[in-house]
Scaffold this motif. Structure first.
Motif: not given
Lengths: 222, 266, 218
Positions: B127-130, B159-165, B179-185
């Protein structure tokens, strides 16, 4: 006898025929003449119930004339089926067994009974149309320019069949552009102009001494 | 032709309304991991019950149980499960097994998760790094676990960095990889996932990522049509020595995915 | 996924969607023909609503069917949720407006051609509808195939009401969705290929059967 009183047929705000009274005997052949768009077809269609009367009434002398009608359209109307299936249709409507072998032979359409009706020539199609009309044993046969643009053979076959029908007591009303045909076949003439009927006139009288109203039109034809 | 179709349909329909069929709403990981393919045939062999799985997120699974459209649910979201039981939709919850969540992301690891030791710090760094983060956003167990973690970071996540699918785990993983995003799985879904691209596990092992699965029968008082006897037998099988052993032995790519931890009935 | 599974799923897709197409056609075609033959005051509205229903999102239909068939819904006692029957019901609702609208269109054109003749021959309304449906059959086959295509390619509604249960309600489209969610993209695409091949085979078969009928081509 057919009696039309103060009839009017309108479509899309335009009066097709109207504002006249007409009474004529139906025995034999009644010819309906006049320019294109004068109301001949509309009148025939109205007699047959294909057009609705906005006002006025049409009365037939007896029920047989009203119910026992058959119509031959200027442009042959067929189901997209074989000739045979088209001929069977009126019998199916009444739940009867088709019987038209003799008429089909007379009209020389037997060879193409199993062809699609739409693939026949105009003359052949019109002969099939008349066959269909005749085999229904009508009391009143309505023909809307049945021989328009047909060759001599087909025209002859159709005229002969019409005359045969008349001999068997069928009343015929025939719209036609052919003066020769009208003169040859008809017993009386009804002249249409601007949607109004004039007549009936005795055929020989009509041609010997054309009524004032039809004079211009007769001149054009010559 | 039409008659044949009707006959086929009839046979198909007849096959699906067998008496000993029971429906269970389960979370995606249970099926996607392949564990269900191991357990269900054994359950059918031992108990005679054929289980039909409705694979949905935890939130929807509990709703299906609430409506009585399934006989039991197997989910992983303790708070929601307790609420389900307290509302009377199910008589109790029974813990069966657990697995763990991991955070996956691009090999380049722009947030530097590799040097971080707690899950909260890991999310904090993202989050801090966006850096882009993909969230299920579908009220599933995984989504709830993720939200609980964000809560602990005491940072906003809008923020814009947080994407809900708004989708299941697989779809969310597909999006994240794209999109090269981190994700919790959950670990099982990740190991069984085919379209991994250049992604790998970047954070794991924090006890906070512990993910408990529980089995909840649907109340047969509320929904009399529920096959309570069969549900009971399946539950008994799941917590039996054999059931627990099969869960513990299941491996994919040489890794254990689930750890049995059923306890005596409450 | 194994070959028998694949065959099973393909066959189930085919049967459910064919069943839905047959039922939807049985409802939609007489209705479409009736609509083409009838003149009544709110006819325009009926046609407008029909055309609007063609655009209804399948997922919305799925949800409505789901809520109706859920144990907590009005038809819950039937126990139909998550069965192939529920999927057939959803597909019937989705494709009936489409087939009815196409039928209406086709029959209206044919009625324009047949109007004078059939009235002249004093056919009854029922008889007219039968003649229209029979003679428009080639167009109607295409309408039915359009419905079938929409049914078998539909995923949202059948996912909701069928539940994508293995060996019970999994069909090609929901399997594609599942494999995609597992990240098995190529396998998902292959299933899509099967779906297309299946549609082509059905189309060719139906048209093949149609051509052998009596009456020839027009």
């Amino acid at each position: 006898m057919v009696t039309a009183q103060a009839i009017q047929v309108r479509r899309k705000g335009r009066t097709l025929i109207g504002h006249f009274d007409l009474a004529f005997d139906t025995a034999g052949i009644t010819a309906i003449v006049g320019r294109n768009g004068s109301g001949k077809s509309t009148f025939l269609r109205t007699l047959h119930g294909l057009e609705k009367l906005q006002s006025g009434s049409i009365a037939f002398e007896n029920e047989a004339l009203a119910d026992g009608q058959a119509f031959v359209f200027q442009t042959p109307a067929f189901l997209r089926r074989s000739v045979r299936q088209n001929l069977d249709l009126p019998f199916q409507v009444k739940g009867q067994t088709p019987q038209y072998d003799q008429i089909a032979d007379d009209m020389q359409i037997t060879p193409f009974l199993d062809m699609p009706a739409h693939q026949l020539s105009m003359g052949e199609q019109q002969r099939v149309s008349l066959t269909r009309a005749l085999m229904m044993n009508p009391k009143l046969l309505l023909l809307d320019e049945p021989t328009a643009s047909l060759d001599g053979t087909s025209t002859h076959l159709i005229e002969t069949a019409i005359q045969d029908a008349v001999e068997h007591g069928v009343a015929v009303i025939l719209a036609s552009h052919s003066m020769g045909q009208v003169r040859r076949l008809s017993d009386r003439v009804i002249y249409f102009e601007h949607g109004v009927a004039h007549g009936p006139f005795d055929t020989s009288a009509f041609f010997a001494q054309t009524p004032q109203v039809a004079k211009d039109w007769m001149e054009e034809g010559r | 032709m039409i008659r044949v179709i009707w006959q086929c349909l009839f046979i198909m329909l007849a096959a699906t309304v067998q008496a000993d069929t029971l429906r269970m709403a389960v979370t995606t990981s249970f099926e996607n991991s392949g564990l269900s393919d191991v357990l269900l045939p054994e359950i059918e062999k031992d108990t005679g019950h054929q289980i039909q799985l409705i694979v949905v997120g935890t939130g929807q699974a509990l709703k299906l149980g609430q409506a009585g459209d399934v006989d039991a649910v197997l989910v992983h979201s303790k708070a929601a499960e307790i609420a389900f039981v307290e509302a009377g939709y199910g008589p109790y919850r029974r813990e069966i097994m657990y697995n763990d969540f991991v955070i996956v992301g691009p090999v380049s690891d722009p947030a530097g998760l590799g040097k971080i030791t707690t899950a909260v710090d890991a999310l904090h760094a993202i989050a801090a790094g966006g850096h882009l983060f993909a969230s299920r956003g579908d009220d599933s167990g995984t989504h709830k676990a993720e939200l609980a973690l964000w809560e602990k970071t005491k940072m906003g996540h809008g923020g814009r960095w947080y994407r809900e699918t708004g989708s299941g785990m697989g779809t969310t993983l597909n999006v994240a990889v794209a999109i090269g995003a981190y994700v919790l799985t959950d670990r099982a879904s990740w190991i069984n996932f085919g379209n991994t691209g250049d992604f790998q596990i970047l954070f794991e092992g924090d006890p906070m990522l512990f993910n408990q699965y529980a089995f909840l029968p649907v109340s047969d008082r509320r929904h009399p049509h529920v096959n309570a006897r069969a549900v009971q037998e399946v539950e008994t099988w799941l917590v039996s020595a054999k059931g627990q052993a099969l869960i513990g032995q299941y491996q994919l790519d040489g890794q254990n995915l689930f750890f049995p931890n059923a306890e005596p009935r409450p | 996924m194994l070959w028998p599974d694949l065959l099973e799923i393909t066959l189930r897709s085919l049967l459910i969607s064919l069943g839905a197409t047959v039922i939807a056609s049985a409802i939609a075609m007489p209705f479409g023909a009736w609509l083409a033959l009838s003149r009544f005051r709110n006819r325009r509205w009926v046609i407008a609503i029909l055309n609007a229903l063609m655009g209804i999102p399948p997922v919305a239909v799925g949800l409505i069917v789901y809520l109706s068939l859920s144990r907590s819904g009005p038809f819950g006692v039937l126990g139909l949720l998550f069965t192939p029957t529920a999927m057939v019901i959803a597909q019937v609702i989705i494709i009936t407006p489409l087939i009815a609208s196409l039928t209406h269109q086709i029959c209206r054109e044919l009625w324009f051609e047949y109007h004078d003749l059939l009235i002249s021959l004093k056919t009854g309304k029922w008889h007219r509808a039968r003649i229209l449906l029979r003679d428009a059959r080639r167009g109607l086959i295409t309408a039915a195939l359009a419905g079938f295509g929409r049914a078998i390619g539909e995923v949202g509604a059948v996912m909701i009401v069928g539940g994508n249960i293995d060996h019970a309600t999994r069909v090609l489209t929901t399997a594609i969705s599942l494999e995609t969610s597992k990240g098995n993209l190529w396998f998902a695409v292959s299933l899509g290929g099967i779906l297309i091949v299946l549609s082509v085979i059905v189309s060719l078969t139906v048209h093949g059967l149609g051509k052998t009928e009596r009456g020839g081509r027009w």
